[in-house]
Write an enzyme that holds these catalytic residues in place. Sequence first.
Site, PDB file in Angstrom:
ATOM      1  CB  ALA A 185       4.091   1.455   4.161  1.00 45.57           C
ATOM      2  NE  ARG A 188      -3.538   2.307   2.650  1.00 46.71           N
ATOM      3  CZ  ARG A 188      -3.970   2.933   3.738  1.00 46.71           C
ATOM      4  NH1 ARG A 188      -3.550   2.532   4.933  1.00 46.71           N
ATOM      5  NH2 ARG A 188      -4.793   3.943   3.645  1.00 46.71           N
ATOM      6  CG  HIS A 189      -0.952   4.920  -0.660  1.00 42.08           C
ATOM      7  ND1 HIS A 189      -1.125   5.568   0.540  1.00 42.08           N
ATOM      8  CD2 HIS A 189      -2.182   4.522  -1.057  1.00 42.08           C
ATOM      9  CE1 HIS A 189      -2.402   5.579   0.851  1.00 42.08           C
ATOM     10  NE2 HIS A 189      -3.073   4.941  -0.092  1.00 42.08           N
ATOM     11  N   GLY A 190       2.384   4.949   1.062  1.00 39.54           N
ATOM     12  CA  GLY A 190       2.754   5.404   2.399  1.00 39.54           C
ATOM     13  C   GLY A 190       1.802   6.458   2.952  1.00 39.54           C
ATOM     14  N   GLY A 195      -0.007  -0.186  -4.611  1.00 36.19           N
ATOM     15  CA  GLY A 195      -1.412   0.162  -4.794  1.00 36.19           C
ATOM     16  C   GLY A 195      -2.019   0.722  -3.529  1.00 36.19           C
TER      17      GLY A 195
END
Length: 453
Positions: free
Chosen positions: A387, A77-79, A344
Amino acid sequence: MVEKLLPTVFIVYLSSCYVTATPREPGIPAIARYFNTKGRYEEVNPYLLDDILAINSSAVKPPAPTCTAVHFTAIIRHGTRFPTSGNIRKIGAFDNLVKTEANGDSSFLPELKAWKMWYKEDMDGRLVAKGRADHRHLARRLVKTFPSLLTKENLQGRRVKFITSSKHRCVNSTLAFQQGLKEEFGIEGEDLEFTVNDALMRFFDTCARLVETVEKNKKAVEEVTRFNSGPEMNRVQEKLADRLQIPYVNVTMDGVEAAFYLCAYEFTIRGVTSPWCQLFDESDAQVVEYSGDLKQYWKKGFGHDINSKASCILFHNLFNRLNAVASQIKAGQPVSEVVTVQIGHAETLLPLLTLLGLFKDNTILTSTNFASQLGRAFRCGQIMPYAANLLVALYECPDGVRLQVRVNEKPVTLPGLAGPSPLYEDVKKQYHQLLTGCDQDVVCQLNNSQGQN
Ligand SMILES: *[C@@H]1O[C@H](CO)[C@@H](O)[C@H](O)[C@H]1NC(C)=O
Ligand SMILES: *[C@@H]1O[C@H](CO)[C@@H](O)[C@H](O)[C@H]1NC(C)=O
Ligand SMILES: *[C@@H]1O[C@H](CO)[C@@H](O)[C@H](O)[C@H]1NC(C)=O
């Protein structure tokens, strides 16, 4: 660097007497464990607070000393990011309400009134500095975890592939991850490649059945609606209203969420324990957390079959790659794609974890079982912080190819399989039905029986 910020913050925080009721760690809000998908990765792995590049060596052991790692896929996952514009508006509205209506002599009120609204609508979900750090550091830990796979040679030999969602926060997370690798390997200047693939990383946008029956359908989340107007949440609203001496009618569910997640945003983005955190005690936080988990459960998790089936495309993408690696190993050929990094959203990863059958409770999460679900497995603060990541690794062992799965760098055992390092052949048997079905086009079609509950 963000982690260097914390000690300073700690001093400010002590000197202005914002010590919350039960601080776990200096400078960390007592309710930080309950921030759900708005939580810090460090709350899931607290050892990172001492050393952000530390790995838990007992959690990263190969199946046996005689095994060699041959591949890993990381789906991340994005931060840490800014609130979305919609949430920024709600935060603004609640801040306004407090500024104009709140009264009383509580110690935190002057601080609340002095707090300056600094979120602007155009910040809309963008990655923040801490979010870049999340990915830089994760990249460096993965080099330590898989030192024979994530190497300078494999990186420069293009045996490490990057695939991302087109959203700016994901592209920038990808760049930060690559930056972490460059730092680790002492590479300068060189741009690394990545591919944008929304069909794969944002399948939820194009899966018609998901969009029509869940995303656009209020009835799909009726358990959430019920819980939010139920007795537990009412109590949270009343306590919040009492603390601020605002009439009950003016503290809405939007207001509760605005204040609660404002505490989360101020903490994850700026590293501070803001006065907003004082508006909730731990039992309130558990209720707001449950409301968030319920929403994830019914929109992305086990609540509806299509939630997880929508990720069939990503499931097959993963297993096609694992199959290719296993065949190359069997044929004694070199592995062509040694590492795959896919970046993602929570909407990408949670459905896939659900499809794999991970974090499944025996009873479904409903509006009426908050108390009996206190020990639930489906706890997004633990599963889906910023993340959050799924790591799938293949090992060549004397008795065949073995697979390990980690979620947020912790080993997990796949349902129906004995132990954390099953033979890859056994994994394929376990997921036989999905491997031979789970066709994205079919399950996402409206008006067919597959994917129905
Ligand atoms: C390290 O990993 C082991 C095995 O998964 C686990 O039992 C232990 O609690 C972990 N240690 C820390 C500090 O998280
Ligand atoms: C992405 O990163 C670039 C370079 O660091 C920066 O200029 C840009 O503003 C970032 N975009 C977002 C949406 O955060
Ligand atoms: C509080 O609620 C009442 C009743 O709904 C409404 O008339 C009033 O405008 C609200 N006050 C504020 C400050 O939002």
